[in-house]
Design a protein around this motif. Structure first.
Motif, PDB file in Angstrom:
ATOM      1  N   ARG A  25      -9.952  25.792  12.517  1.00  0.00           N
ATOM      2  CA  ARG A  25     -10.370  26.690  11.446  1.00  0.00           C
ATOM      3  C   ARG A  25     -11.096  27.903  12.029  1.00  0.00           C
ATOM      4  N   TYR A  26     -10.732  29.067  11.520  1.00  0.00           N
ATOM      5  CA  TYR A  26     -11.423  30.309  11.857  1.00  0.00           C
ATOM      6  C   TYR A  26     -12.018  30.866  10.564  1.00  0.00           C
ATOM      7  N   GLY A  27     -13.303  30.629  10.336  1.00  0.00           N
ATOM      8  CA  GLY A  27     -13.890  31.017   9.060  1.00  0.00           C
ATOM      9  C   GLY A  27     -13.256  30.224   7.942  1.00  0.00           C
ATOM     10  N   ASP A  28     -12.665  30.942   6.982  1.00  0.00           N
ATOM     11  CA  ASP A  28     -11.994  30.282   5.861  1.00  0.00           C
ATOM     12  C   ASP A  28     -10.505  30.058   6.112  1.00  0.00           C
ATOM     13  N   PHE A  29     -10.024  30.498   7.289  1.00  0.00           N
ATOM     14  CA  PHE A  29      -8.596  30.395   7.597  1.00  0.00           C
ATOM     15  C   PHE A  29      -8.314  29.177   8.460  1.00  0.00           C
ATOM     16  N   TYR A  30      -7.353  28.364   8.040  1.00  0.00           N
ATOM     17  CA  TYR A  30      -6.937  27.189   8.802  1.00  0.00           C
ATOM     18  C   TYR A  30      -5.650  27.526   9.562  1.00  0.00           C
ATOM     19  N   ALA A  31      -5.748  27.611  10.890  1.00  0.00           N
ATOM     20  CA  ALA A  31      -4.555  27.823  11.705  1.00  0.00           C
ATOM     21  C   ALA A  31      -3.750  26.542  11.839  1.00  0.00           C
ATOM     22  N   VAL A  32      -4.460  25.413  11.867  1.00  0.00           N
ATOM     23  CA  VAL A  32      -3.835  24.088  11.914  1.00  0.00           C
ATOM     24  C   VAL A  32      -4.589  23.191  10.950  1.00  0.00           C
ATOM     25  N   THR A  69     -11.558  22.127  15.573  1.00  0.00           N
ATOM     26  CA  THR A  69     -12.747  22.029  14.715  1.00  0.00           C
ATOM     27  C   THR A  69     -12.813  20.673  14.013  1.00  0.00           C
ATOM     28  N   SER A  70     -11.736  19.923  14.063  1.00  0.00           N
ATOM     29  CA  SER A  70     -11.736  18.549  13.551  1.00  0.00           C
ATOM     30  C   SER A  70     -10.654  17.766  14.269  1.00  0.00           C
ATOM     31  N   GLY A  71     -10.818  16.455  14.295  1.00  0.00           N
ATOM     32  CA  GLY A  71      -9.831  15.595  14.929  1.00  0.00           C
ATOM     33  C   GLY A  71     -10.001  15.520  16.435  1.00  0.00           C
ATOM     34  N   GLU A  72      -9.052  14.834  17.082  1.00  0.00           N
ATOM     35  CA  GLU A  72      -9.121  14.624  18.531  1.00  0.00           C
ATOM     36  C   GLU A  72      -7.716  14.594  19.124  1.00  0.00           C
ATOM     37  N   ILE A  73      -7.625  15.003  20.383  1.00  0.00           N
ATOM     38  CA  ILE A  73      -6.389  14.970  21.151  1.00  0.00           C
ATOM     39  C   ILE A  73      -6.586  14.011  22.315  1.00  0.00           C
ATOM     40  N   PHE A  74      -5.614  13.127  22.517  1.00  0.00           N
ATOM     41  CA  PHE A  74      -5.651  12.162  23.617  1.00  0.00           C
ATOM     42  C   PHE A  74      -4.464  12.423  24.544  1.00  0.00           C
ATOM     43  N   ILE A  75      -4.703  12.462  25.827  1.00  0.00           N
ATOM     44  CA  ILE A  75      -3.639  12.561  26.829  1.00  0.00           C
ATOM     45  C   ILE A  75      -3.781  11.369  27.752  1.00  0.00           C
TER      46      ILE A  75
END
Length: 382
Positions: A25-32, A69-75
């Motif tokens: 999230r960038y401000g009020d905009f959700y890129a993902v 800004t939320s969640g997680e990535i696992f490699i």
């Protein structure tokens, strides 16, 4: 999203990359928005979508060029949001290749090995192996400005793979190439990935590239994953109208639903009732609600006389508005008055053996109910 049996079995394999409820999230905009998927080890995944869909943002998060800004990535089963890019064992190839122009091909490929302080006695053999892999054996002393665009691309691939990364990320690396070279390199990417078995995530807006190179595709729009499937399933059974419209050339016919059965949806389009199959996981289609029937250009048959259309359930008179020869096919635009004056795009994949129609000619077009997918109109087609 419903996966086939084969897709579920693939998901159950050893997972190389796991994206869990990731948002950016960038401000009020959700890129993902709330992106989740598991990528089995050794598979080739393409994230496909239009500009602004969130695909590149998601790839950059996986690479470490930003924290979600939320969640997680696992490699490899390990969370990586706090791991900087240079500590992730990832190879990358970008649209801008970022090769060192003052170095030779071999020096460019050797660079990641030297940066990782690999044994100097092994570097030359490793570089030679990977230049051979990308079919550049004998080009080791060639400088970058002396090489063609396709050769430079191969150097970039060799450099990304030479240190044997856990994961290869591709950010529209073929976008700057001409069509013929791009198609050749698509096959090369597939060959190299299959030969090495390296887990790969590719980002592109090129639907052909996604279908050609991938074991699986993810289609994104407005930061949301619209569908994850094998390429053939994304093409033949799109999850919603956006996917149907984005992959392939699709005609949409809209109207109110007149009846719904277990296998078919009937709806009125201008003066005719049409039937098609309901697919996807959207809201139930109800009688009286608005819907859209999607039919691909290659599913529509075109002919001069009824006998050439045989027993197709739906047949309409039309007028050819435009005819474009594309070598392997003719592309027609046909106006159909009975369907409210809609213009249908139609492919004829036998332009030599079949009659070629000219603008202004009267023709017949037709298809069967199974060729049309019906979606509720709350799905976006843009």
């Amino acid at each position: 999203m419903n996966l086939s049996k084969g897709e579920r079995e693939g998901a159950a394999a050893e997972v190389a990359v796991s994206v869990k409820n990731v948002g950016m999230r960038y401000g009020d905009f959700y890129a993902v928005r709330d992106a989740s998927f598991d990528l089995p080890k050794g598979k080739f995944l393409t994230i496909l979508g239009p500009s602004g869909s969130g695909k590149t943002t998601l790839l950059r998060l996986i690479a470490g060029f930003g924290q979600p800004t939320s969640g997680e990535i696992f490699i490899g089963g390990q969370p990586v949001s706090a791991v900087p890019p240079h500590k992730r064992v990832i190879g990358m190839v970008f649209q801008k290749l970022a090769l060192f122009p003052h170095m030779t091909a071999a020096q460019n490929v050797a660079f990641p090995l030297k940066m990782r302080r690999r044994d100097a006695r092994t570097i030359a053999d490793q570089v030679e192996r990977y230049l051979d892999l990308v079919k550049l054996g004998g080009f080791d002393s060639r400088r970058i400005h002396e090489m063609s665009g396709g050769q430079q691309q191969r150097v970039a691939i060799a450099r990304a793979l030479v240190f044997e990364p856990d994961l290869l990320l591709l950010d529209e690396p073929l976008a700057a190439l001409d069509v013929k070279l791009r198609e050749e390199m698509q096959l090369e990417f597939r060959r190299i990935q299959k030969e090495l078995g390296v887990t790969t995530i590719n980002v592109t807006h090129d639907q052909r590239e996604a279908l050609v190179v991938s074991d699986e595709v993810i289609v994104m729009n407005d930061g949301v994953i619209q569908q994850r499937a094998k390429p053939v399933n994304a093409y033949r059974t799109p999850e919603n109208a956006f996917v149907a419209n984005f992959i392939g050339v699709t005609n949409f016919l809209a109207g109110p639903v007149s009846s719904v059965s277990a296998n078919e949806v009937a709806f009125r389009c201008a003066a005719r009732e049409l039937r098609g199959v309901s697919v996807g996981s959207g809201p139930a289609i109800e009688v009286g609600a608005s819907c859209s029937g999607a039919i691909r250009a290659e599913q529509i048959r075109i002919a001069a006389t009824p006998d050439r259309l045989g027993t197709l359930a739906f047949q309409f008179a039309g007028e050819v508005i435009d005819a474009i020869f594309e070598g392997e096919r003719m592309v027609y635009e046909v106006n159909v008055a009975e369907l409210g004056g809609v213009s249908l795009r139609v492919f004829d994949h036998d332009p030599i053996g079949h009659t070629q129609f000219l603008p202004g000619e009267r023709v017949l077009v037709g298809w069967n109910p199974k060729d049309m997918h019906v979606f509720g109109n709350n799905h976006s087609q843009n």
